[in-house]
Scaffold this motif. Structure first.
Motif, PDB file in Angstrom:
ATOM      1  N   ARG A 234       0.818  -1.215   0.000  1.00 45.97           N
ATOM      2  CA  ARG A 234       0.000   0.000   0.000  1.00 45.97           C
ATOM      3  C   ARG A 234       0.853   1.268   0.000  1.00 45.97           C
ATOM      4  NH1 ARG A 234      -2.927  -3.309   3.503  1.00 45.97           N
ATOM      5  NH2 ARG A 234      -1.920  -2.378   5.319  1.00 45.97           N
ATOM      6  N   GLU A 235       2.002   1.217   0.662  1.00 49.70           N
ATOM      7  CA  GLU A 235       2.871   2.396   0.684  1.00 49.70           C
ATOM      8  C   GLU A 235       3.421   2.691  -0.708  1.00 49.70           C
ATOM      9  OE1 GLU A 235       3.362   4.449   3.174  1.00 49.70           O
ATOM     10  OE2 GLU A 235       1.971   3.273   4.389  1.00 49.70           O
ATOM     11  N   TYR A 236       3.780   1.656  -1.439  1.00 50.01           N
ATOM     12  CA  TYR A 236       4.275   1.849  -2.807  1.00 50.01           C
ATOM     13  C   TYR A 236       3.148   2.325  -3.726  1.00 50.01           C
ATOM     14  CZ  TYR A 236       8.838  -0.203  -1.837  1.00 50.01           C
ATOM     15  OH  TYR A 236      10.107  -0.437  -1.358  1.00 50.01           O
ATOM     16  N   MET A 237       1.935   1.864  -3.474  1.00 50.43           N
ATOM     17  CA  MET A 237       0.800   2.332  -4.266  1.00 50.43           C
ATOM     18  C   MET A 237       0.543   3.817  -4.019  1.00 50.43           C
ATOM     19  SD  MET A 237      -1.908  -0.863  -4.059  1.00 50.43           S
ATOM     20  CE  MET A 237      -3.089  -0.020  -5.099  1.00 50.43           C
ATOM     21  N   LYS A 238       0.681   4.258  -2.778  1.00 46.88           N
ATOM     22  CA  LYS A 238       0.511   5.679  -2.471  1.00 46.88           C
ATOM     23  C   LYS A 238       1.532   6.518  -3.223  1.00 46.88           C
ATOM     24  CE  LYS A 238      -1.321   4.968   2.209  1.00 46.88           C
ATOM     25  NZ  LYS A 238      -1.025   5.164   3.656  1.00 46.88           N
ATOM     26  N   ILE A 239       2.780   6.051  -3.244  1.00 48.09           N
ATOM     27  CA  ILE A 239       3.833   6.776  -3.950  1.00 48.09           C
ATOM     28  C   ILE A 239       3.517   6.867  -5.438  1.00 48.09           C
ATOM     29  CG2 ILE A 239       6.277   6.721  -4.607  1.00 48.09           C
ATOM     30  CD1 ILE A 239       6.812   5.332  -1.892  1.00 48.09           C
ATOM     31  N   ALA A 240       3.096   5.737  -6.017  1.00 54.23           N
ATOM     32  CA  ALA A 240       2.782   5.722  -7.446  1.00 54.23           C
ATOM     33  C   ALA A 240       1.592   6.620  -7.765  1.00 54.23           C
ATOM     34  CB  ALA A 240       2.500   4.288  -7.894  1.00 54.23           C
ATOM     35  N   LEU A 241       0.564   6.591  -6.923  1.00 50.91           N
ATOM     36  CA  LEU A 241      -0.614   7.428  -7.161  1.00 50.91           C
ATOM     37  C   LEU A 241      -0.271   8.913  -7.074  1.00 50.91           C
ATOM     38  CD1 LEU A 241      -3.345   5.427  -5.206  1.00 50.91           C
ATOM     39  CD2 LEU A 241      -3.287   5.861  -7.670  1.00 50.91           C
ATOM     40  N   LYS A 242       0.536   9.275  -6.090  1.00 48.02           N
ATOM     41  CA  LYS A 242       0.923  10.685  -5.964  1.00 48.02           C
ATOM     42  C   LYS A 242       1.784  11.122  -7.149  1.00 48.02           C
ATOM     43  CE  LYS A 242       0.667  10.835  -0.918  1.00 48.02           C
ATOM     44  NZ  LYS A 242       1.423  10.969   0.360  1.00 48.02           N
ATOM     45  N   ALA A 243       2.684  10.244  -7.604  1.00 47.23           N
ATOM     46  CA  ALA A 243       3.512  10.572  -8.764  1.00 47.23           C
ATOM     47  C   ALA A 243       2.650  10.732 -10.015  1.00 47.23           C
ATOM     48  CB  ALA A 243       4.571   9.485  -8.979  1.00 47.23           C
ATOM     49  N   MET A 244       1.666   9.845 -10.173  1.00 46.65           N
ATOM     50  CA  MET A 244       0.764   9.940 -11.320  1.00 46.65           C
ATOM     51  C   MET A 244      -0.086  11.203 -11.239  1.00 46.65           C
ATOM     52  SD  MET A 244      -2.019   7.140 -12.666  1.00 46.65           S
ATOM     53  CE  MET A 244      -0.745   5.896 -12.862  1.00 46.65           C
ATOM     54  N   ALA A 245      -0.561  11.535 -10.043  1.00 47.29           N
ATOM     55  CA  ALA A 245      -1.353  12.757  -9.873  1.00 47.29           C
ATOM     56  C   ALA A 245      -0.513  13.988 -10.182  1.00 47.29           C
ATOM     57  CB  ALA A 245      -1.902  12.830  -8.450  1.00 47.29           C
ATOM     58  N   PHE A 247       2.019  14.117 -12.240  1.00 48.46           N
ATOM     59  CA  PHE A 247       2.220  14.156 -13.689  1.00 48.46           C
ATOM     60  C   PHE A 247       0.974  14.669 -14.406  1.00 48.46           C
ATOM     61  CE2 PHE A 247       1.757  12.088 -17.838  1.00 48.46           C
ATOM     62  CZ  PHE A 247       2.914  12.519 -18.461  1.00 48.46           C
ATOM     63  N   MET A 248      -0.186  14.113 -14.057  1.00 47.59           N
ATOM     64  CA  MET A 248      -1.417  14.513 -14.727  1.00 47.59           C
ATOM     65  C   MET A 248      -1.751  15.977 -14.447  1.00 47.59           C
ATOM     66  SD  MET A 248      -2.246  11.857 -16.405  1.00 47.59           S
ATOM     67  CE  MET A 248      -3.867  12.355 -16.968  1.00 47.59           C
ATOM     68  N   GLY A 249      -1.555  16.410 -13.197  1.00 50.92           N
ATOM     69  CA  GLY A 249      -1.835  17.796 -12.860  1.00 50.92           C
ATOM     70  C   GLY A 249      -0.929  18.755 -13.611  1.00 50.92           C
ATOM     71  N   ALA A 250       0.345  18.413 -13.709  1.00 56.21           N
ATOM     72  CA  ALA A 250       1.290  19.265 -14.428  1.00 56.21           C
ATOM     73  C   ALA A 250       0.959  19.313 -15.916  1.00 56.21           C
ATOM     74  CB  ALA A 250       2.723  18.761 -14.218  1.00 56.21           C
ATOM     75  N   MET A 251       0.547  18.187 -16.479  1.00 52.11           N
ATOM     76  CA  MET A 251       0.216  18.149 -17.900  1.00 52.11           C
ATOM     77  C   MET A 251      -1.024  18.988 -18.200  1.00 52.11           C
ATOM     78  SD  MET A 251       2.502  16.533 -19.520  1.00 52.11           S
ATOM     79  CE  MET A 251       1.646  16.391 -21.073  1.00 52.11           C
ATOM     80  N   VAL A 252      -2.035  18.866 -17.352  1.00 53.63           N
ATOM     81  CA  VAL A 252      -3.253  19.645 -17.560  1.00 53.63           C
ATOM     82  C   VAL A 252      -2.962  21.144 -17.436  1.00 53.63           C
ATOM     83  CG1 VAL A 252      -5.534  20.184 -16.615  1.00 53.63           C
ATOM     84  CG2 VAL A 252      -4.798  17.800 -16.848  1.00 53.63           C
ATOM     85  N   ALA A 253      -2.210  21.509 -16.388  1.00 58.04           N
ATOM     86  CA  ALA A 253      -1.890  22.922 -16.175  1.00 58.04           C
ATOM     87  C   ALA A 253      -1.056  23.480 -17.324  1.00 58.04           C
ATOM     88  CB  ALA A 253      -1.141  23.091 -14.851  1.00 58.04           C
ATOM     89  N   SER A 254      -0.066  22.715 -17.764  1.00 57.23           N
ATOM     90  CA  SER A 254       0.799  23.196 -18.854  1.00 57.23           C
ATOM     91  C   SER A 254       0.023  23.317 -20.157  1.00 57.23           C
ATOM     92  CB  SER A 254       1.981  22.249 -19.042  1.00 57.23           C
ATOM     93  OG  SER A 254       1.545  20.964 -19.477  1.00 57.23           O
ATOM     94  N   THR A 255      -0.910  22.398 -20.397  1.00 53.82           N
ATOM     95  CA  THR A 255      -1.714  22.463 -21.620  1.00 53.82           C
ATOM     96  C   THR A 255      -2.601  23.700 -21.638  1.00 53.82           C
ATOM     97  OG1 THR A 255      -1.739  20.046 -21.782  1.00 53.82           O
ATOM     98  CG2 THR A 255      -3.414  21.249 -23.020  1.00 53.82           C
ATOM     99  N   LEU A 256      -3.232  23.981 -20.505  1.00 55.53           N
ATOM    100  CA  LEU A 256      -4.088  25.155 -20.419  1.00 55.53           C
ATOM    101  C   LEU A 256      -3.285  26.446 -20.575  1.00 55.53           C
ATOM    102  CD1 LEU A 256      -6.441  24.095 -17.479  1.00 55.53           C
ATOM    103  CD2 LEU A 256      -6.976  24.148 -19.922  1.00 55.53           C
ATOM    104  N   ILE A 257      -2.122  26.495 -19.927  1.00 52.24           N
ATOM    105  CA  ILE A 257      -1.281  27.688 -20.024  1.00 52.24           C
ATOM    106  C   ILE A 257      -0.775  27.879 -21.445  1.00 52.24           C
ATOM    107  CG2 ILE A 257       0.895  28.734 -19.278  1.00 52.24           C
ATOM    108  CD1 ILE A 257       0.428  27.394 -16.544  1.00 52.24           C
ATOM    109  N   ALA A 258      -0.294  26.779 -22.050  1.00 56.01           N
ATOM    110  CA  ALA A 258       0.233  26.859 -23.417  1.00 56.01           C
ATOM    111  C   ALA A 258      -0.865  27.288 -24.390  1.00 56.01           C
ATOM    112  CB  ALA A 258       0.804  25.508 -23.838  1.00 56.01           C
ATOM    113  N   PHE A 259      -2.050  26.746 -24.228  1.00 54.21           N
ATOM    114  CA  PHE A 259      -3.159  27.105 -25.113  1.00 54.21           C
ATOM    115  C   PHE A 259      -3.517  28.583 -24.954  1.00 54.21           C
ATOM    116  CE2 PHE A 259      -7.714  27.715 -25.854  1.00 54.21           C
ATOM    117  CZ  PHE A 259      -7.798  27.279 -27.179  1.00 54.21           C
ATOM    118  N   ALA A 260      -3.595  29.035 -23.695  1.00 50.77           N
ATOM    119  CA  ALA A 260      -3.968  30.422 -23.441  1.00 50.77           C
ATOM    120  C   ALA A 260      -2.941  31.385 -24.029  1.00 50.77           C
ATOM    121  CB  ALA A 260      -4.125  30.654 -21.940  1.00 50.77           C
ATOM    122  N   PHE A 261      -1.664  31.163 -23.729  1.00 49.57           N
ATOM    123  CA  PHE A 261      -0.627  32.060 -24.229  1.00 49.57           C
ATOM    124  C   PHE A 261      -0.475  31.947 -25.744  1.00 49.57           C
ATOM    125  CE2 PHE A 261       0.617  32.383 -19.812  1.00 49.57           C
ATOM    126  CZ  PHE A 261       1.128  33.672 -19.735  1.00 49.57           C
TER     127      PHE A 261
END
Length: 414
Positions: A234-245, A247-261
């Protein structure tokens, strides 16, 4: 599986048995300029001797780092001799050259040998860890590795293959099954397959990583005393989930920023160019293409930076968790205090150091890494009360060690 899933209660009980009043930190006394002298001589002599001196270079490098690592007033020793390394290296090079020749002459045979090598990987990994452990000594007591071959094949081959099968075949089966049932369910099937893929990725990463780490830690010995760790999936799953979150959060934010600018500057530049050129669109189109290329470059460096952050996060979390669950025969408790910010700063500055110095800064980067890792690692418990006896096991040649290195077989737990 049961020993992994029940780790929390077990580890908490055993840690409480260790008196945490005495904490001893590791220290690394190496100096970048000093190691650079060793490193540059190793490089030059290796080139002059067409690689023969590389065995001596490896021993000199290991001796430098081991002898400069201190724990409780005593330093580590590296016991391997250049001839042990050279014998294994010659065999590894011959195998590598033979495989390369076969790959050019008969790819079928080369593929068959690659499959054989895959099935030999757990055996080579055990021999590699055993040799490295037996060549390490602290306070006149050598380390050892007693992990079984059966455990190595289970953790390093069977479980990873099953994980790949689950991650790849599972979503395909779900999508195919939905199409078989009804064409109207294809969309639902694809969504379920994607969700299953990410869930399987997280679980399989945790399942495989926890198993490998626990197998390796519990296989190591300090003399006759065993290292012990009970790692929770479960501890390794928490690490993987946080890493995935992350990554996904950074990708969404960067896409929105790139599109806007991109949209904003694209519209502004197009209007300006159209007015300047009498509403001829050629320059505006060229500017749009230039901006597209610039966005690609920015995206590339953003992905590089994001990958470094996620890799650093996973390494920090897994190392801290594994060390903080590792004990030596119930007498000593390992501790790791890595922080994401400091480790990431080390990675970035080392990377820039090597780039700016055209590779000559590698020596300083390695010393800086060793200093940092020592500074964030400590032992809880009284070292003077640990009475370990040396074992009688010997290792003649580093054949498996060098073969694993030649074919880039790198089994790591952090």
């Amino acid at each position: 599986m049961s020993n992994l899933d029940s780790a929390q209660g077990t580890s908490a009980t055993s840690v409480n048995a260790i008196t945490p009043s005495t904490k001893t930190s590791f220290k690394f006394h190496g100096i970048g300029g000093e190691f650079f002298g060793i490193w540059i001589v190793n490089m030059l002599l290796t080139m002059v001797t067409f690689g023969i001196y590389s065995a001596w270079a490896k021993v000199r490098t290991h001796c430098y780092f081991y002898s400069n690592t201190e724990l409780g007033g005593d330093r580590f020793e590296y016991l391997a001799t250049p001839m042990q390394i050279l014998i294994g290296r010659i065999i590894a090079v011959v195998l590598l050259i033979g495989w390369a020749i076969l790959n050019a002459i008969n790819p079928i045979i080369a593929i068959a040998l690659a499959v054989i090598l895959m099935f030999a990987t757990p055996f080579l990994a055990v021999r590699n860890m055993r040799f490295d452990a037996r060549m390490t000594r602290f306070r006149n007591v050598r380390f050892n590795f007693e992990g079984s071959y059966a455990g190595a094949y289970l953790q390093l081959l069977v479980k990873p293959l099953l994980a790949y099968l689950i991650v790849i075949a599972g979503p395909m089966a779900i999508a195919a099954g939905s199409k078989f049932l009804s064409d109207e369910l294809i969309g639902v099937g694809v969504v379920v397959a994607v969700l299953f893929f990410f869930a399987a990725m997280v679980f399989c990463y945790a399942w495989v990583s926890a198993g490998i780490a626990q197998y390796m830690v519990n296989g190591y010995r300090y003399g006759t005393k065993a290292f012990q760790a009970e790692l929770n999936i479960r501890e390794y799953m928490k690490i993987a989930l946080k890493a995935m979150a992350l990554f996904m959060g950074a990708m969404v934010a960067s896409t929105l920023i790139a599109f806007a600018f991109g949209f904003m500057f694209g519209v502004m530049d197009s209007i300006v160019e159209l007015i300047k050129n009498g509403f001829k669109g050629s320059d505006a189109m060229q500017d749009g293409q230039a901006m597209g290329y610039m966005m690609l470059i920015v995206s590339y460096f953003f992905m590089l930076a994001l990958s470094m952050v996620i890799a650093a996060y996973v390494k920090v979390c897994t190392r801290n968790y594994m060390f903080n669950e590792t004990k030596l025969d119930g007498e000593l408790q390992m501790r790791s205090n890595m922080a994401l910010g400091s480790f990431l700063a080390l990675v970035v500055t080392n990377f820039l150091l090597v780039i700016v110095t055209f590779g000559f800064g590698i020596a300083w980067a390695e010393v800086r890494s060793a200093k940092y890792m020592a500074s964030v690692t400590e032992v809880e418990g009284d070292l003077s009360l640990v009475h370990a006896h040396d074992h009688n096991e010997q290792s003649d040649a580093a054949i498996a060690d060098e073969v694993a290195g030649a074919f880039d077989i790198n089994i790591g737990i952090v």
